[in-house]
Design an enzyme around this catalytic site. Structure first.
Site, PDB file in Angstrom:
ATOM      1  N   SER A   1       0.852  -1.191   0.000  1.00 11.83           N
ATOM      2  CA  SER A   1       0.000   0.000   0.000  1.00 11.83           C
ATOM      3  C   SER A   1       0.884   1.237   0.000  1.00 11.83           C
ATOM      4  O   SER A   1       2.035   1.188   0.463  1.00 11.83           O
ATOM      5  CB  SER A   1      -0.898   0.007   1.246  1.00 11.83           C
ATOM      6  OG  SER A   1      -1.553   1.259   1.395  1.00 11.83           O
TER       7      SER A   1
ATOM      8  N   TYR B   1      -1.690  -0.171  10.531  1.00 12.51           N
ATOM      9  CA  TYR B   1      -1.771  -0.596   9.130  1.00 12.51           C
ATOM     10  C   TYR B   1      -0.526  -0.135   8.362  1.00 12.51           C
ATOM     11  O   TYR B   1       0.069  -0.913   7.606  1.00 12.51           O
ATOM     12  CB  TYR B   1      -3.025  -0.015   8.491  1.00 12.51           C
ATOM     13  CG  TYR B   1      -3.208  -0.378   7.033  1.00 12.51           C
ATOM     14  CD1 TYR B   1      -3.664  -1.636   6.665  1.00 12.51           C
ATOM     15  CD2 TYR B   1      -2.938   0.553   6.028  1.00 12.51           C
ATOM     16  CE1 TYR B   1      -3.837  -1.969   5.332  1.00 12.51           C
ATOM     17  CE2 TYR B   1      -3.106   0.222   4.701  1.00 12.51           C
ATOM     18  CZ  TYR B   1      -3.559  -1.040   4.350  1.00 12.51           C
ATOM     19  OH  TYR B   1      -3.720  -1.358   3.020  1.00 12.51           O
TER      20      TYR B   1
END
Length: 352
Positions: A195, A208
């Site tokens: 990501s 995250y």
């Protein structure tokens, strides 16, 4: 003509047109004409699509296929001719059923929670049996499974922080630890879906970000380590896709976090901070449910004779990391406070 060939033809044509316009409009000396031409053409050559390898007798394992990118990718690679092992968190769920109903007999779903070693080992056993019976090899692994909770480390429970790290980072490690011997024999491909949050900080997504940063780093380490075996490794950096990764029950999660929070944290933050809300009421407007670009890039990582080490796909995928890494801190802090300030978060104590 496939998508890569069309892009090349368009890019090549536009480049020649730009060169002609620059040379015609401006009084450019011969040396500069040569320099401009070589620079532009070298850029085109770098982006020229590379030769694609044949799909015949190639199998691929994909994790996180219940929905989103993994689901679409599994169907796409099945249509392409791959034998697909589609790992699903719920192998009897609707996502798994849709895959079976909408694909050929080459696609097989697997019960695969990447955080559970027993399921990883069971999946390995099934894959080995199927490869042997069909006389094919495992060519690719796509580590796609992932989860995300929104909140800082004070309000989140230790269990949920650990869960994010376990699925997003330890999960791919578990998969590779058990399946890499199969890739060594095929000299195949390893693709890790990370990501842009693994390359730049996003407030209230710390756990995250950390998990995806760890995945980006281990992916680069594997890229160096696995060269000796002929295995090529690529990292995918997506952003802005409507994958469902944030579709968890935020109310129930907030209740759980509030019940386990310490008295001082409850006092300083207030209960409202445990129920994260997006600033953009129509946030889905900024998210794309069209996965063709990222799936095409994963396919390229699997089949290109010279795959890239990193592929960017989606809204702000490359822009936010560029701001954070390359711009001065005073400027990047300001821009990120605008571009990455996605959630409402007003602790009680800051008003004292």
């Amino acid at each position: 003509m496939d998508q890569s060939a069309r892009k090349f033809v368009i890019t090549y044509t536009l480049t020649l047109m730009c060169i002609a316009i620059i040379i015609t409009i401006f009084e450019v000396t011969l040396i500069w004409q040569v320099f401009i031409t070589l620079t532009c053409l070298s850029t085109v050559i770098i982006t020229t699509p590379t030769k694609k390898l044949p799909v015949k007798d190639k199998a691929v394992l994909i994790t996180g296929c219940d929905r989103g990118i993994g689901h679409v990718l599994a169907k796409q690679l099945d249509r392409k001719g791959f034998y697909v092992f589609a790992g699903c968190l719920k192998n009897r769920g609707q996502g798994s059923k849709d895959l079976v109903d909408g694909s050929s007999s080459r696609l097989q779903t697997l019960q695969l929670d990447v955080s559970k070693l027993t399921q990883v080992k069971s999946a390995l056993h099934t894959v080995e049996q199927q490869l042997h019976s069909k006389g094919i090899q495992l060519w690719g692994i796509v580590n796609n499974a992932g989860i995300c909770y929104i909140g800082n480390v004070e309000i989140m429970t230790e269990e949920d922080i650990q869960k994010i790290m376990t699925i997003n980072y330890t999960g791919p490690v578990n998969i590779c630890k058990h399946f890499l011997p199969l890739l060594r024999r095929s000299r195949g491909r390893l693709v890790n879906v990370a990501s842009n949050a693994g390359l730049a900080p996003i407030p209230l997504m710390g756990a995250y970000c950390a998990s995806k940063s760890a995945l980006v780093t281990i992916s680069e380490v594997w890229r160096y380590e696995l060269k000796m075996w002929g295995i090529k490794v690529a990292t995918i950096i997506p952003s802005g896709y409507k994958t469902g990764i944030m579709s968890y029950d935020m109310i129930a999660t907030g209740n759980r976090w509030w019940n386990k929070a310490s008295p001082i944290v409850k006092k300083d933050y207030g209960q409202e901070c445990f129920y994260i809300k997006f600033k953009q009421k129509n946030r889905d407007f900024f998210l794309s449910a069209e996965f063709s670009d990222i799936c095409y890039k994963i396919e390229d990582a699997l089949l290109s004779s010279k795959p890239k080490s990193r592929y960017y796909s989606g809204f702000l995928a490359e822009f936010i990391p560029f701001i954070y890494i390359y711009l001065p801190v005073w400027l990047s802090d300001y821009l990120l406070s605008v571009l990455a300030n996605w959630f409402e978060f007003n602790p009680k104590m800051q008003n004292y």
